[in-house]
Design a protein around this motif. Structure first.
Motif, mmCIF file in Angstrom:
data_model
loop_
_atom_site.group_PDB
_atom_site.id
_atom_site.type_symbol
_atom_site.label_atom_id
_atom_site.label_comp_id
_atom_site.label_asym_id
_atom_site.label_seq_id
_atom_site.Cartn_x
_atom_site.Cartn_y
_atom_site.Cartn_z
ATOM 1 N N CYS A 212 40.834 84.700 101.244
ATOM 2 C CA CYS A 212 39.665 85.035 100.411
ATOM 3 C C CYS A 212 39.021 86.334 100.879
ATOM 4 C CB CYS A 212 38.634 83.899 100.468
ATOM 5 S SG CYS A 212 39.034 82.453 99.488
ATOM 6 N N PHE A 213 38.960 86.498 102.190
ATOM 7 C CA PHE A 213 38.376 87.705 102.762
ATOM 8 C C PHE A 213 39.204 88.935 102.401
ATOM 9 C CE2 PHE A 213 36.834 89.831 106.913
ATOM 10 C CZ PHE A 213 35.749 90.374 106.253
ATOM 11 N N TYR A 214 40.524 88.777 102.443
ATOM 12 C CA TYR A 214 41.424 89.854 102.035
ATOM 13 C C TYR A 214 41.179 90.230 100.569
ATOM 14 C CZ TYR A 214 45.854 91.786 100.234
ATOM 15 O OH TYR A 214 46.802 92.549 99.598
ATOM 16 N N LEU A 215 41.068 89.232 99.700
ATOM 17 C CA LEU A 215 40.838 89.502 98.288
ATOM 18 C C LEU A 215 39.488 90.171 98.060
ATOM 19 C CD1 LEU A 215 42.201 86.271 96.560
ATOM 20 C CD2 LEU A 215 43.290 88.520 96.696
ATOM 21 N N SER A 216 38.470 89.764 98.819
ATOM 22 C CA SER A 216 37.150 90.391 98.665
ATOM 23 C C SER A 216 37.210 91.867 99.026
ATOM 24 C CB SER A 216 36.104 89.669 99.523
ATOM 25 O OG SER A 216 36.243 89.983 100.897
ATOM 26 N N SER A 217 37.980 92.205 100.050
ATOM 27 C CA SER A 217 38.130 93.605 100.436
ATOM 28 C C SER A 217 38.888 94.390 99.367
ATOM 29 C CB SER A 217 38.869 93.705 101.781
ATOM 30 O OG SER A 217 38.117 93.097 102.815
ATOM 31 N N ALA A 218 39.881 93.747 98.746
ATOM 32 C CA ALA A 218 40.627 94.393 97.669
ATOM 33 C C ALA A 218 39.724 94.670 96.468
ATOM 34 C CB ALA A 218 41.808 93.520 97.256
ATOM 35 N N GLN A 263 33.330 89.878 94.280
ATOM 36 C CA GLN A 263 33.418 90.158 95.716
ATOM 37 C C GLN A 263 32.470 89.274 96.519
ATOM 38 O OE1 GLN A 263 32.601 94.182 96.984
ATOM 39 N NE2 GLN A 263 32.788 93.665 99.149
ATOM 40 N N VAL A 264 31.229 89.174 96.074
ATOM 41 C CA VAL A 264 30.253 88.357 96.799
ATOM 42 C C VAL A 264 30.659 86.886 96.771
ATOM 43 C CG1 VAL A 264 27.845 87.588 96.854
ATOM 44 C CG2 VAL A 264 28.369 89.988 96.407
ATOM 45 N N SER A 265 31.215 86.426 95.654
ATOM 46 C CA SER A 265 31.671 85.035 95.559
ATOM 47 C C SER A 265 32.800 84.764 96.554
ATOM 48 C CB SER A 265 32.156 84.734 94.138
ATOM 49 O OG SER A 265 31.105 84.870 93.203
ATOM 50 N N LEU A 266 33.724 85.706 96.684
ATOM 51 C CA LEU A 266 34.814 85.546 97.638
ATOM 52 C C LEU A 266 34.297 85.566 99.075
ATOM 53 C CD1 LEU A 266 37.456 87.815 95.882
ATOM 54 C CD2 LEU A 266 37.729 85.367 96.352
ATOM 55 N N LEU A 267 33.302 86.391 99.345
ATOM 56 C CA LEU A 267 32.694 86.403 100.679
ATOM 57 C C LEU A 267 31.992 85.073 100.963
ATOM 58 C CD1 LEU A 267 31.231 90.032 100.747
ATOM 59 C CD2 LEU A 267 33.056 89.141 102.208
ATOM 60 N N ALA A 268 31.317 84.532 99.951
ATOM 61 C CA ALA A 268 30.654 83.238 100.126
ATOM 62 C C ALA A 268 31.678 82.134 100.361
ATOM 63 C CB ALA A 268 29.801 82.924 98.891
ATOM 64 N N CYS A 269 32.787 82.191 99.642
ATOM 65 C CA CYS A 269 33.857 81.207 99.831
ATOM 66 C C CYS A 269 34.435 81.322 101.240
ATOM 67 C CB CYS A 269 34.940 81.427 98.787
ATOM 68 S SG CYS A 269 36.234 80.179 98.796
ATOM 69 N N THR A 270 34.583 82.552 101.725
ATOM 70 C CA THR A 270 35.059 82.768 103.090
ATOM 71 C C THR A 270 34.140 82.093 104.095
ATOM 72 O OG1 THR A 270 36.042 84.909 102.483
ATOM 73 C CG2 THR A 270 35.603 84.525 104.823
ATOM 74 N N GLY A 271 32.848 82.318 103.935
ATOM 75 C CA GLY A 271 31.878 81.717 104.847
ATOM 76 C C GLY A 271 31.879 80.205 104.790
ATOM 77 N N TRP A 272 31.989 79.666 103.578
ATOM 78 C CA TRP A 272 32.009 78.209 103.421
ATOM 79 C C TRP A 272 33.222 77.603 104.115
ATOM 80 C CZ3 TRP A 272 35.459 75.276 100.167
ATOM 81 C CH2 TRP A 272 35.145 73.913 100.112
ATOM 82 N N LEU A 273 34.381 78.234 103.977
ATOM 83 C CA LEU A 273 35.611 77.699 104.555
ATOM 84 C C LEU A 273 35.611 77.713 106.082
ATOM 85 C CD1 LEU A 273 38.186 79.247 102.049
ATOM 86 C CD2 LEU A 273 37.819 76.796 102.443
#
Length: 344
Positions: A212-218, A263-273
């Motif tokens: 997820c973090f990789y995708l957020s950076s992309a 992007q923010v949603s993917l970052l939030a998902c990263t944090g949740w995981l």
């Protein structure tokens, strides 16, 4: 005046001809080195920062999920080595891109004086230069870990594919995003967190978080690259260059806002995981949301100077928010654990 310079002048009679650098780092180089310094974009170090960010992201992600957390000295040392490696990665990548675009760059006002476009460097020497940059980059990564080199090889393929992607698609920021964001994996491996090993060991949430973090950076790359592309939109339209900025003309900002939400949603998902706490969500999520919102709202896409300003300065706002969010997660947890230990 050479024939190539005459051609450039004929295409842009109202613009001044090429002049060697009069100030900055390039002005101190021997004259024979200047074209190679220009090829590496040494006069625009913000490109190094932009490409370096995913490597640093990967390193701080690994620090946040490691138990025990690495020492600050270890993290700093790894971050510095990755930064040095990025200088050569960026130099080789932009040189290869210029090789692919050398005929087109001479027809674009902003890029007409690039060394390959004005024939200050031959294609043969350009390819040799690219190979040298790639070899140095890999050698530096090998000092961190052999696994870093293993993960670096696919990136060389991605760089090559991106350089020619604009010939087949309007959405070139997409392959560029996957290419630049690959540094997240290399940075993570450099700190001892291997995504392949995570999956083999059954640590699926952490592996999913890293993806997820990789995708957020992309996604972030798509945002700033689209803003950057508006500097050349008139010349690109004139010469039939494929561009997402052109394809989405009239609704670019709407798409940028949607990408920011993603992007923010993917970052939030990263944090949740990874079970992150308030410091992470305040920095890496809220901080990024505010930074992107202000940037997209304020930038005037019809003004090349504004596009460049937000492209270069937005990196510090967004990238800094992500890094500080993760560092808050790492050191916030350490402080909490120290407090618990003292109370017992």
């Amino acid at each position: 005046m050479s024939s190539s310079e005459k051609q450039s002048t004929n295409l842009f009679p109202d613009l001044p001809p090429y002049r060697p650098p009069q100030h900055g780092l390039l002005s101190y180089l021997p004259s024979s080195w200047v074209p190679y310094g220009e090829l590496m974009r040494l006069s625009r170090p913000i490109g190094i920062v932009i490409i370096y960010c995913p490597y640093l992201f990967g390193a701080v992600f690994a620090a946040a999920v490691s138990d025990p957390s690495p020492s600050p000295d270890s993290l700093l040392k790894t971050a510095l080595v990755l930064l040095i490696a990025t200088v050569f990665l960026r130099g080789g990548a932009v040189a290869f891109n210029d090789l692919a675009d050398r005929d087109l760059d001479g027809k674009i006002a902003r890029t007409r004086n690039r060394p390959l476009a004005r024939k200050a460097i031959s294609p043969r020497n350009g390819y040799i230069f690219v190979a040298m940059q790639a070899a140095i980059w890999l050698a530096i990564l090998a000092q961190l870990s052999r696994k870093c080199v293993t993960y670096a090889i696919p990136l060389l393929v991605l760089v090559g594919l991106y350089a020619y992607s604009k010939r087949v698609t309007d959405f070139t920021p997409v392959p560029l995003g996957f290419t630049v964001a690959w540094g997240v994996f290399i940075g993570s491996v450099a700190m001892g967190v291997d995504p392949t090993r995570l999956m083999l060991d059954g640590e699926i949430p952490t592996a999913a978080a890293l993806f997820c973090f990789y995708l957020s950076s992309a996604v972030w790359t798509n945002i700033y690259e689209t803003i950057y592309a508006h500097q050349d939109i008139q010349d690109d339209e004139k010469h039939g260059v494929k561009s997402m900025a052109i394809r989405l003309k009239g609704k670019v900002k709407l798409v940028l806002y949607l990408l920011a939400v993603l992007q923010v949603s993917l970052l939030a998902c990263t944090g949740w995981l990874i079970g992150a706490g308030a410091p992470y969500f305040a920095g890496s999520c809220l901080g990024v949301a505010v930074s992107l919102g202000v940037m997209i709202w304020k930038v005037d896409l019809t003004q090349p100077n504004e596009c460049w300003w937000w492209f270069s300065n937005g990196t510090w706002f967004v990238g800094g928010s992500i890094v500080f969010g993760f560092l808050g997660q790492v050191w916030g947890d350490q402080e909490l654990q120290s407090l618990l230990d003292r109370t017992h």
